[in-house]
Design a protein around this motif. Structure first.
Motif, PDB file in Angstrom:
ATOM      1  N   HIS A 206       0.818  -1.337   0.031  1.00  0.00           N
ATOM      2  CA  HIS A 206      -0.249   0.096  -0.019  1.00  0.00           C
ATOM      3  C   HIS A 206       0.820   1.167  -0.010  1.00  0.00           C
ATOM      4  O   HIS A 206       1.832   1.238   0.611  1.00  0.00           O
ATOM      5  CB  HIS A 206      -0.825   0.154   1.207  1.00  0.00           C
ATOM      6  N   MET A 207       0.458   2.146  -0.580  1.00  0.00           N
ATOM      7  CA  MET A 207       1.179   3.785  -0.777  1.00  0.00           C
ATOM      8  C   MET A 207       1.662   4.075   0.635  1.00  0.00           C
ATOM      9  O   MET A 207       2.819   4.534   0.748  1.00  0.00           O
ATOM     10  CB  MET A 207       0.407   4.595  -1.483  1.00  0.00           C
ATOM     11  N   SER A 208       0.754   3.996   1.444  1.00  0.00           N
ATOM     12  CA  SER A 208       0.897   4.542   2.907  1.00  0.00           C
ATOM     13  C   SER A 208       2.110   3.744   3.688  1.00  0.00           C
ATOM     14  O   SER A 208       3.054   4.287   4.195  1.00  0.00           O
ATOM     15  CB  SER A 208      -0.231   4.468   3.893  1.00  0.00           C
ATOM     16  N   SER A 209       2.078   2.370   3.324  1.00  0.00           N
ATOM     17  CA  SER A 209       3.343   1.703   3.902  1.00  0.00           C
ATOM     18  C   SER A 209       4.413   1.983   3.488  1.00  0.00           C
ATOM     19  O   SER A 209       5.295   1.876   4.207  1.00  0.00           O
ATOM     20  CB  SER A 209       2.846   0.069   4.117  1.00  0.00           C
ATOM     21  N   THR A 210       4.353   1.904   1.877  1.00  0.00           N
ATOM     22  CA  THR A 210       5.940   2.261   1.233  1.00  0.00           C
ATOM     23  C   THR A 210       6.410   3.643   1.698  1.00  0.00           C
ATOM     24  O   THR A 210       7.421   3.871   2.091  1.00  0.00           O
ATOM     25  CB  THR A 210       5.524   2.367  -0.271  1.00  0.00           C
ATOM     26  N   SER A 211       5.448   4.763   2.011  1.00  0.00           N
ATOM     27  CA  SER A 211       6.070   5.832   2.223  1.00  0.00           C
ATOM     28  C   SER A 211       6.594   6.068   3.631  1.00  0.00           C
ATOM     29  O   SER A 211       7.554   6.733   4.048  1.00  0.00           O
ATOM     30  CB  SER A 211       4.926   7.129   2.183  1.00  0.00           C
ATOM     31  N   LEU A 212       5.859   5.146   4.640  1.00  0.00           N
ATOM     32  CA  LEU A 212       6.198   5.042   5.936  1.00  0.00           C
ATOM     33  C   LEU A 212       7.702   4.399   6.206  1.00  0.00           C
ATOM     34  O   LEU A 212       8.289   4.911   7.236  1.00  0.00           O
ATOM     35  CB  LEU A 212       5.275   4.168   6.692  1.00  0.00           C
ATOM     36  N   ILE A 213       8.153   3.548   5.208  1.00  0.00           N
ATOM     37  CA  ILE A 213       9.483   2.987   5.399  1.00  0.00           C
ATOM     38  C   ILE A 213      10.379   4.006   5.329  1.00  0.00           C
ATOM     39  O   ILE A 213      11.359   4.155   6.248  1.00  0.00           O
ATOM     40  CB  ILE A 213       9.646   1.907   4.446  1.00  0.00           C
ATOM     41  N   PHE A 214      10.181   4.946   4.429  1.00  0.00           N
ATOM     42  CA  PHE A 214      11.367   6.177   4.273  1.00  0.00           C
ATOM     43  C   PHE A 214      11.151   7.280   5.446  1.00  0.00           C
ATOM     44  O   PHE A 214      12.183   7.627   5.737  1.00  0.00           O
ATOM     45  CB  PHE A 214      11.168   6.676   2.773  1.00  0.00           C
ATOM     46  N   PHE A 215       9.888   7.486   6.008  1.00  0.00           N
ATOM     47  CA  PHE A 215       9.772   8.353   7.069  1.00  0.00           C
ATOM     48  C   PHE A 215      10.314   7.806   8.190  1.00  0.00           C
ATOM     49  O   PHE A 215      11.183   8.590   8.691  1.00  0.00           O
ATOM     50  CB  PHE A 215       8.291   8.573   7.093  1.00  0.00           C
ATOM     51  N   HIS A 216      10.289   6.318   8.478  1.00  0.00           N
ATOM     52  CA  HIS A 216      11.014   6.028   9.753  1.00  0.00           C
ATOM     53  C   HIS A 216      12.464   5.874   9.593  1.00  0.00           C
ATOM     54  O   HIS A 216      13.247   6.036  10.418  1.00  0.00           O
ATOM     55  CB  HIS A 216      10.554   4.768  10.082  1.00  0.00           C
ATOM     56  N   ILE A 217      12.985   5.819   8.322  1.00  0.00           N
ATOM     57  CA  ILE A 217      14.357   5.468   8.225  1.00  0.00           C
ATOM     58  C   ILE A 217      14.762   7.051   8.514  1.00  0.00           C
ATOM     59  O   ILE A 217      15.938   7.154   9.205  1.00  0.00           O
ATOM     60  CB  ILE A 217      14.643   5.074   6.760  1.00  0.00           C
ATOM     61  N   LEU A 218      14.355   8.075   7.903  1.00  0.00           N
ATOM     62  CA  LEU A 218      14.707   9.277   7.962  1.00  0.00           C
ATOM     63  C   LEU A 218      14.728   9.705   9.210  1.00  0.00           C
ATOM     64  O   LEU A 218      15.734  10.535   9.698  1.00  0.00           O
ATOM     65  CB  LEU A 218      13.747  10.129   7.089  1.00  0.00           C
ATOM     66  N   ARG A 219      13.788   9.417  10.201  1.00  0.00           N
ATOM     67  CA  ARG A 219      13.560   9.654  11.582  1.00  0.00           C
ATOM     68  C   ARG A 219      14.564   8.965  12.411  1.00  0.00           C
ATOM     69  O   ARG A 219      14.608   9.266  13.689  1.00  0.00           O
ATOM     70  CB  ARG A 219      12.431   9.599  11.799  1.00  0.00           C
ATOM     71  N   GLY A 220      15.077   8.073  12.118  1.00  0.00           N
ATOM     72  CA  GLY A 220      16.017   6.810  12.738  1.00  0.00           C
ATOM     73  C   GLY A 220      15.036   6.053  13.740  1.00  0.00           C
ATOM     74  O   GLY A 220      15.225   6.015  14.949  1.00  0.00           O
ATOM     75  N   ASN A 221      13.911   5.559  13.231  1.00  0.00           N
ATOM     76  CA  ASN A 221      13.036   4.601  14.144  1.00  0.00           C
ATOM     77  C   ASN A 221      13.171   3.180  13.786  1.00  0.00           C
ATOM     78  O   ASN A 221      13.689   2.802  12.904  1.00  0.00           O
ATOM     79  CB  ASN A 221      11.420   5.266  13.979  1.00  0.00           C
ATOM     80  N   THR A 222      12.832   2.345  14.854  1.00  0.00           N
ATOM     81  CA  THR A 222      12.820   1.046  14.592  1.00  0.00           C
ATOM     82  C   THR A 222      11.416   0.609  14.004  1.00  0.00           C
ATOM     83  O   THR A 222      10.382   0.800  14.494  1.00  0.00           O
ATOM     84  CB  THR A 222      12.939   0.381  15.995  1.00  0.00           C
ATOM     85  N   MET A 223      11.558  -0.217  12.900  1.00  0.00           N
ATOM     86  CA  MET A 223      10.186  -0.832  12.098  1.00  0.00           C
ATOM     87  C   MET A 223      10.120  -2.433  12.546  1.00  0.00           C
ATOM     88  O   MET A 223      10.948  -3.102  12.320  1.00  0.00           O
ATOM     89  CB  MET A 223      10.327  -0.879  10.768  1.00  0.00           C
ATOM     90  N   VAL A 224       9.079  -2.686  13.387  1.00  0.00           N
ATOM     91  CA  VAL A 224       8.678  -3.972  13.708  1.00  0.00           C
ATOM     92  C   VAL A 224       7.731  -4.694  12.726  1.00  0.00           C
ATOM     93  O   VAL A 224       6.637  -4.031  12.754  1.00  0.00           O
ATOM     94  CB  VAL A 224       8.371  -4.327  15.198  1.00  0.00           C
ATOM     95  N   PHE A 225       8.189  -5.683  12.155  1.00  0.00           N
ATOM     96  CA  PHE A 225       6.928  -6.038  10.965  1.00  0.00           C
ATOM     97  C   PHE A 225       6.165  -7.490  11.456  1.00  0.00           C
ATOM     98  O   PHE A 225       6.604  -8.358  12.125  1.00  0.00           O
ATOM     99  CB  PHE A 225       7.911  -6.627  10.082  1.00  0.00           C
ATOM    100  N   LEU A 226       4.914  -7.134  11.094  1.00  0.00           N
ATOM    101  CA  LEU A 226       4.100  -8.297  11.556  1.00  0.00           C
ATOM    102  C   LEU A 226       3.143  -8.260  10.270  1.00  0.00           C
ATOM    103  O   LEU A 226       2.475  -7.553   9.820  1.00  0.00           O
ATOM    104  CB  LEU A 226       2.993  -7.665  12.715  1.00  0.00           C
ATOM    105  N   ASP A 227       2.796  -9.654   9.727  1.00  0.00           N
ATOM    106  CA  ASP A 227       1.911  -9.933   8.649  1.00  0.00           C
ATOM    107  C   ASP A 227       0.613 -10.518   9.195  1.00  0.00           C
ATOM    108  O   ASP A 227      -0.510 -10.877   8.245  1.00  0.00           O
ATOM    109  CB  ASP A 227       2.620 -10.872   7.652  1.00  0.00           C
ATOM    110  N   ASP A 228       0.184 -10.251  10.310  1.00  0.00           N
ATOM    111  CA  ASP A 228      -1.025 -10.714  11.191  1.00  0.00           C
ATOM    112  C   ASP A 228      -1.757  -9.636  11.516  1.00  0.00           C
ATOM    113  O   ASP A 228      -1.464  -9.188  12.443  1.00  0.00           O
ATOM    114  CB  ASP A 228      -1.000 -11.466  12.087  1.00  0.00           C
ATOM    115  N   GLN A 229      -3.189  -9.368  10.965  1.00  0.00           N
ATOM    116  CA  GLN A 229      -3.744  -8.237  11.533  1.00  0.00           C
ATOM    117  C   GLN A 229      -4.786  -8.454  12.279  1.00  0.00           C
ATOM    118  O   GLN A 229      -5.920  -7.803  12.695  1.00  0.00           O
ATOM    119  CB  GLN A 229      -4.501  -7.453  10.274  1.00  0.00           C
ATOM    120  N   SER A 230      -4.565  -9.688  12.974  1.00  0.00           N
ATOM    121  CA  SER A 230      -5.736 -10.074  14.027  1.00  0.00           C
ATOM    122  C   SER A 230      -5.634  -9.187  15.295  1.00  0.00           C
ATOM    123  O   SER A 230      -4.465  -8.947  15.492  1.00  0.00           O
ATOM    124  CB  SER A 230      -5.672 -11.696  14.427  1.00  0.00           C
TER     125      SER A 230
END
Length: 516
Positions: A206-230
């Motif tokens: 999704h567009m939002s998720s793609t853009s958020l990857i770069f936002f969090h790299i730019l800000r120096g944040n930790t991205m925790v990945f989960l493929d289960d939306q329950s």
């Protein structure tokens, strides 16, 4: 301005030991993340990928996803995130347009690719375990920055396919400058500081998720990945990883809120959350605010990227809006027939001009010309601007219900119904009416423990809506949705074709509960 892949190079140099990626039991610092990106970029170069080539990504939320994305950009290739919910037939249609040189995929989607030929396929993982072929890349290739042709911010970074519900989706061409301009304009929420922990649970294509990857790299944040939306999986991960922020569809937050309310789960680590992809009910925003969790929202599209944003600092009484316009964004509300600009407060079609716009649809100049006219993108949405410049979105024009001579916008009814305790999701559609042409019908998912009745819904609507807007009501167990989670209202309408509500309820191709 700069190109997006340099965000990672700069971040790895400035904070090499900061945790970057977390997925299952695997963790990578920014230095390790950058090294792996470089190794994968070297692999692509060795396989003959050159600047401008298309790289498909058919993977779920896991650490390989951003690695593949950044590796493609580092050598000037164009990343194509792919919807893993598509069928083999749908994927074949998209691939004819996209023509990728190489395609990375999770092995559970092998059947989806069965009709494709002439592409180099690279299996990435089976479940959370990397395939031997993909894993070997990181013990074989150099971690040095890859040598590639010069890359400009005018070059394409992505081709993002729209979530169309009819026909083959269109490929939106996005240049580096589009997201880079936005990232440098955006101010993070005051409660969000560098080094926060972000839960990447929204589908990565999704567009939002793609853009958020770069936002969090730019800000120096930790991205925790989960493929289960329950709800249970999300809440478990929030507690385990002390998640501080996340992005998801409103429906995810609705189910999450019920789980928290029913089970008393601990979400004290959350500082701020964001919702989008479709209309965010003000009632949902208020529920989270009562828990001490501010929820932001916004409006945009794949073509127009980022148009407006809202957060609680703008005043909770404006939560029905999508907030103020992003810097350098212009919006007009026009009559969809004449194109005449309408005054504040009047509903018309939303058109947008900004530096964040896409470059057009891949190999589809006719559709591009229809969407972009005189530099303005025609969104196809109904909305209005108030006297303070806040944007309100009423929904898609094609979803407007014409009740006799009166226009009914489903979003207004959905907002009222969503406020009712026990309602998880609602979709309002127009169904045939003998005298008035169309009438509204509310399809509602309620919480399993709720004792809500049809009369409860109608009583609430009678208090808040004009008589001609009062919908008929039916309760359903689920609503049909497209690949990115938006309700397929056209599908519901088609299933009702040839009958009149409420008798048409019997013909819906969804599991129905009884209506007390």
């Amino acid at each position: 301005m700069t190109t997006l892949h340099t965000y990672l190079t700069q971040r790895a140099a400035s904070t090499p030991h900061l945790e970057a990626l977390v997925a299952a039991d695997q963790r990578f610092t920014y230095m390790e993340f950058n090294n792996r990106v470089n190794q994968l970029a070297a692999y692509m170069l060795a396989a003959g990928v050159t600047k401008g080539d298309h790289i498909g990504i058919l993977c779920k939320n896991n650490h390989p996803y951003p690695t593949i994305l950044l590796a493609a950009l580092k050598i000037g290739a164009v990343a194509i995130p792919l919807n893993w919910r598509l069928t083999a037939y749908e994927m074949q249609g998209i691939m004819k347009i996209a023509e990728p040189r190489m395609l990375f995929y999770d092995e559970e989607f092998a059947d989806t690719l069965s009709l494709l030929r002439g592409i180099k396929f690279v299996p990435v993982s089976e479940g959370l375990v990397l395939s031997p072929e993909f894993d070997s890349i990181f013990s074989t290739y150099s971690t040095a920055e890859p040598a590639s042709a010069p890359i400009s911010d005018q070059d394409l970074a992505f081709i993002l396919f729209t979530s169309g519900t009819t026909g083959i989706p269109k490929g939106c061409m996005i240049a580096h400058e589009c997201y880079d301009l936005y990232m440098r304009q955006q101010q993070p929420h005051p409660r969000v500081e560098a080094g926060l922990r972000f839960l990447a649970v929204h589908p990565m294509f999704h567009m939002s998720s793609t853009s958020l990857i770069f936002f969090h790299i730019l800000r120096g944040n930790t991205m925790v990945f989960l493929d289960d939306q329950s709800p249970a999986a999300i809440l478990d991960m929030i507690a385990k990883e002390k998640i501080q922020t996340m992005f998801a569809f409103p429906s995810v937050y609705a189910h999450l809120w019920e789980e928290i309310r029913q089970e008393g789960r601990d979400v004290s680590s959350l500082l701020y959350v964001s919702a989008g992809g479709t209309k965010v009910p003000a009632s949902l925003i208020r529920r989270y605010l009562k828990m001490g969790i501010p929820m932001g929202s916004g409006y945009g599209s794949t073509e127009a990227a980022f148009v407006s944003h809202w957060n609680p600092s703008m005043g909770i009484d404006t939560a029905e809006s999508t907030g103020t316009l992003m810097p350098q964004v212009q919006v007009k509300i026009v009559d969809p027939q004449s194109g005449e600009e309408l005054p504040a407060g009047e509903v018309g079609e939303i058109i947008v001009k900004s530096p964040y716009l896409f470059k057009g649809y891949l190999n589809n100049p006719e559709a591009t010309a229809q969407t972009i006219r005189d530099g303005w993108i025609h969104m196809g949405d109904a909305g209005k601007l108030d006297e303070n410049g806040l944007l309100y979105v009423s929904g898609r024009f094609k979803e407007m219900i014409l009740f006799g001579g009166d226009n009914i916008y489903p979003a207004e009814l959905e907002e009222v119904i969503h406020k009712i305790p026990g309602v998880l999701e609602v979709a309002v559609i127009g169904v045939p009416h003998e005298e008035m042409g169309e009438a509204p019908l509310a399809c509602i998912i309620k919480h399993p423990t709720s004792r809500l009745t049809k009369e409860d819904i109608l009583n609430e609507c009678r208090e808040r809506l004009a008589a001609y807007k009062i919908p008929d009501v039916m309760f359903v167990d689920h609503l049909p949705k497209n690949g990115v989670g938006k309700v397929l209202k056209a599908v519901l309408k088609e299933q009702l074709a040839g009958d009149k509500a409420p008798s048409a309820v019997k013909k819906l191709d969804v599991k129905l509960t009884s209506t007390p």
